[in-house]
Design a protein around this motif. Structure first.
Motif, PDB file in Angstrom:
ATOM      1  N   UNK A  38       8.261  10.753 -11.114  1.00  0.00           N
ATOM      2  CA  UNK A  38       8.278   9.292 -11.180  1.00  0.00           C
ATOM      3  C   UNK A  38       7.263   8.798 -12.219  1.00  0.00           C
ATOM      4  N   UNK A  39       6.037   9.344 -12.149  1.00  0.00           N
ATOM      5  CA  UNK A  39       4.974   8.928 -13.071  1.00  0.00           C
ATOM      6  C   UNK A  39       5.331   9.214 -14.528  1.00  0.00           C
ATOM      7  N   UNK A  40       6.043  10.301 -14.770  1.00  0.00           N
ATOM      8  CA  UNK A  40       6.384  10.670 -16.142  1.00  0.00           C
ATOM      9  C   UNK A  40       7.325   9.658 -16.792  1.00  0.00           C
ATOM     10  N   UNK A  41       7.998   8.858 -15.984  1.00  0.00           N
ATOM     11  CA  UNK A  41       8.923   7.854 -16.528  1.00  0.00           C
ATOM     12  C   UNK A  41       8.237   6.516 -16.810  1.00  0.00           C
TER      13      UNK A  41
ATOM     14  N   UNK B 174      -2.157   8.981 -12.001  1.00  0.00           N
ATOM     15  CA  UNK B 174      -2.401  10.263 -12.666  1.00  0.00           C
ATOM     16  C   UNK B 174      -1.409  11.301 -12.172  1.00  0.00           C
ATOM     17  N   UNK B 175      -0.893  12.100 -13.096  1.00  0.00           N
ATOM     18  CA  UNK B 175      -0.048  13.225 -12.691  1.00  0.00           C
ATOM     19  C   UNK B 175      -0.949  14.281 -12.052  1.00  0.00           C
ATOM     20  N   UNK B 176      -0.368  15.234 -11.366  1.00  0.00           N
ATOM     21  CA  UNK B 176      -1.182  16.281 -10.731  1.00  0.00           C
ATOM     22  C   UNK B 176      -1.968  17.067 -11.780  1.00  0.00           C
ATOM     23  N   UNK B 177      -1.377  17.276 -12.950  1.00  0.00           N
ATOM     24  CA  UNK B 177      -2.072  17.986 -14.035  1.00  0.00           C
ATOM     25  C   UNK B 177      -3.273  17.179 -14.525  1.00  0.00           C
ATOM     26  N   UNK B 178      -3.109  15.865 -14.689  1.00  0.00           N
ATOM     27  CA  UNK B 178      -4.211  15.005 -15.131  1.00  0.00           C
ATOM     28  C   UNK B 178      -5.315  14.941 -14.077  1.00  0.00           C
TER      29      UNK B 178
ATOM     30  N   UNK C  22      -6.050  17.271 -11.902  1.00  0.00           N
ATOM     31  CA  UNK C  22      -6.742  18.565 -11.926  1.00  0.00           C
ATOM     32  C   UNK C  22      -7.717  18.623 -13.099  1.00  0.00           C
ATOM     33  N   UNK C  23      -7.297  18.137 -14.260  1.00  0.00           N
ATOM     34  CA  UNK C  23      -8.172  18.137 -15.438  1.00  0.00           C
ATOM     35  C   UNK C  23      -9.396  17.252 -15.200  1.00  0.00           C
ATOM     36  N   UNK C  24      -9.210  16.114 -14.550  1.00  0.00           N
ATOM     37  CA  UNK C  24     -10.331  15.216 -14.252  1.00  0.00           C
ATOM     38  C   UNK C  24     -11.303  15.882 -13.282  1.00  0.00           C
ATOM     39  N   UNK C  25     -10.775  16.584 -12.282  1.00  0.00           N
ATOM     40  CA  UNK C  25     -11.616  17.283 -11.318  1.00  0.00           C
ATOM     41  C   UNK C  25     -12.428  18.385 -12.007  1.00  0.00           C
ATOM     42  N   UNK C  26     -11.779  19.159 -12.859  1.00  0.00           N
ATOM     43  CA  UNK C  26     -12.459  20.245 -13.567  1.00  0.00           C
ATOM     44  C   UNK C  26     -13.576  19.683 -14.443  1.00  0.00           C
ATOM     45  N   UNK C  27     -13.298  18.598 -15.163  1.00  0.00           N
ATOM     46  CA  UNK C  27     -14.315  17.988 -16.033  1.00  0.00           C
ATOM     47  C   UNK C  27     -15.505  17.515 -15.212  1.00  0.00           C
ATOM     48  N   UNK C  28     -15.236  16.920 -14.052  1.00  0.00           N
ATOM     49  CA  UNK C  28     -16.307  16.415 -13.201  1.00  0.00           C
ATOM     50  C   UNK C  28     -17.160  17.558 -12.662  1.00  0.00           C
ATOM     51  N   UNK C  29     -16.525  18.648 -12.221  1.00  0.00           N
ATOM     52  CA  UNK C  29     -17.293  19.764 -11.672  1.00  0.00           C
ATOM     53  C   UNK C  29     -18.073  20.493 -12.772  1.00  0.00           C
ATOM     54  N   UNK C  30     -17.531  20.545 -13.989  1.00  0.00           N
ATOM     55  CA  UNK C  30     -18.279  21.168 -15.094  1.00  0.00           C
ATOM     56  C   UNK C  30     -19.502  20.327 -15.453  1.00  0.00           C
TER      57      UNK C  30
ATOM     58  N   UNK D  54       0.843  -1.185   0.000  1.00  0.00           N
ATOM     59  CA  UNK D  54       0.000   0.000   0.000  1.00  0.00           C
ATOM     60  C   UNK D  54       0.883   1.241   0.000  1.00  0.00           C
ATOM     61  N   UNK D  55       0.548   2.166  -0.872  1.00  0.00           N
ATOM     62  CA  UNK D  55       1.301   3.421  -0.954  1.00  0.00           C
ATOM     63  C   UNK D  55       0.715   4.431   0.024  1.00  0.00           C
ATOM     64  N   UNK D  56       1.552   5.222   0.624  1.00  0.00           N
ATOM     65  CA  UNK D  56       1.129   6.225   1.598  1.00  0.00           C
ATOM     66  C   UNK D  56       0.478   7.446   0.958  1.00  0.00           C
ATOM     67  N   UNK D  57       0.804   7.745  -0.255  1.00  0.00           N
ATOM     68  CA  UNK D  57       0.249   8.927  -0.904  1.00  0.00           C
ATOM     69  C   UNK D  57       0.437   8.840  -2.400  1.00  0.00           C
ATOM     70  N   UNK D  58       0.095   9.895  -3.118  1.00  0.00           N
ATOM     71  CA  UNK D  58       0.252   9.874  -4.575  1.00  0.00           C
ATOM     72  C   UNK D  58       1.728   9.804  -4.963  1.00  0.00           C
ATOM     73  N   UNK D  59       1.953   9.227  -6.102  1.00  0.00           N
ATOM     74  CA  UNK D  59       3.320   9.136  -6.611  1.00  0.00           C
ATOM     75  C   UNK D  59       3.734  10.484  -7.190  1.00  0.00           C
TER      76      UNK D  59
END
Length: 134
Positions: A11-14, A28-32, A34-42, A2-7
């Motif tokens: 690291x994810x970019x590799x 998901x990267x932090x940018x991805x 954020x984009x998912x959150x914005x799409x969901x709220x819209x 189990x991971x303690x938090x987001x990667x």
């Protein structure tokens, strides 16, 4: 394991995309994210706007929100008929911005004397349609 938090993004970019997909949201990267959150709220705002327009008995057109659009790219989320005039309405999250295509359509509509609203909450639409400046 189990991971303690987001990667971390570096690291994810590799990782290859297929490996990141296996991790689900953790991949998901932090940018991805954020984009998912914005799409969901819209989408939530779009549902609320559609419900409000129906309750107010304002006729409107909108593309299906659950599938890829068949409308022109950049078209507004709603085209509402108010007292015989059509008003374009684009829903955006608190930090959402118009795409280049949406900016171009907004300019096209407003240059022709039309009304194009960018809203972040239903109350903005209610206030604008209460006393439209058509």
């Amino acid at each position: 394991m189990k991971l303690e938090g987001p990667l971390p993004d570096h690291f994810l970019s590799k990782l290859p995309p297929e490996e990141r997909r296996k991790l689900g949201r953790a991949g998901m990267t932090s940018e991805e994210a954020q984009a998912a959150y914005v799409a969901k709220s819209e989408k939530a705002l779009q549902r609320a706007v559609a419900e409000w327009l129906q309750a107010q008995k304002h006729p409107f057109f909108s593309p299906r929100m659950d599938k890829r659009t068949t409308w022109q790219i950049g078209a507004p989320d709603f085209v509402v008929c108010v007292e015989g005039f059509f008003v374009c309405v684009e829903c955006k999250s608190a930090h959402g911005k118009l795409s280049q295509e949406q900016e171009a359509i907004m300019a096209y509509v407003t240059m022709g004397g039309g009304m194009y609203l960018v809203i972040h909450e239903v109350e903005q639409l209610a206030n604008a349609l209460d006393k439209p400046k058509l």
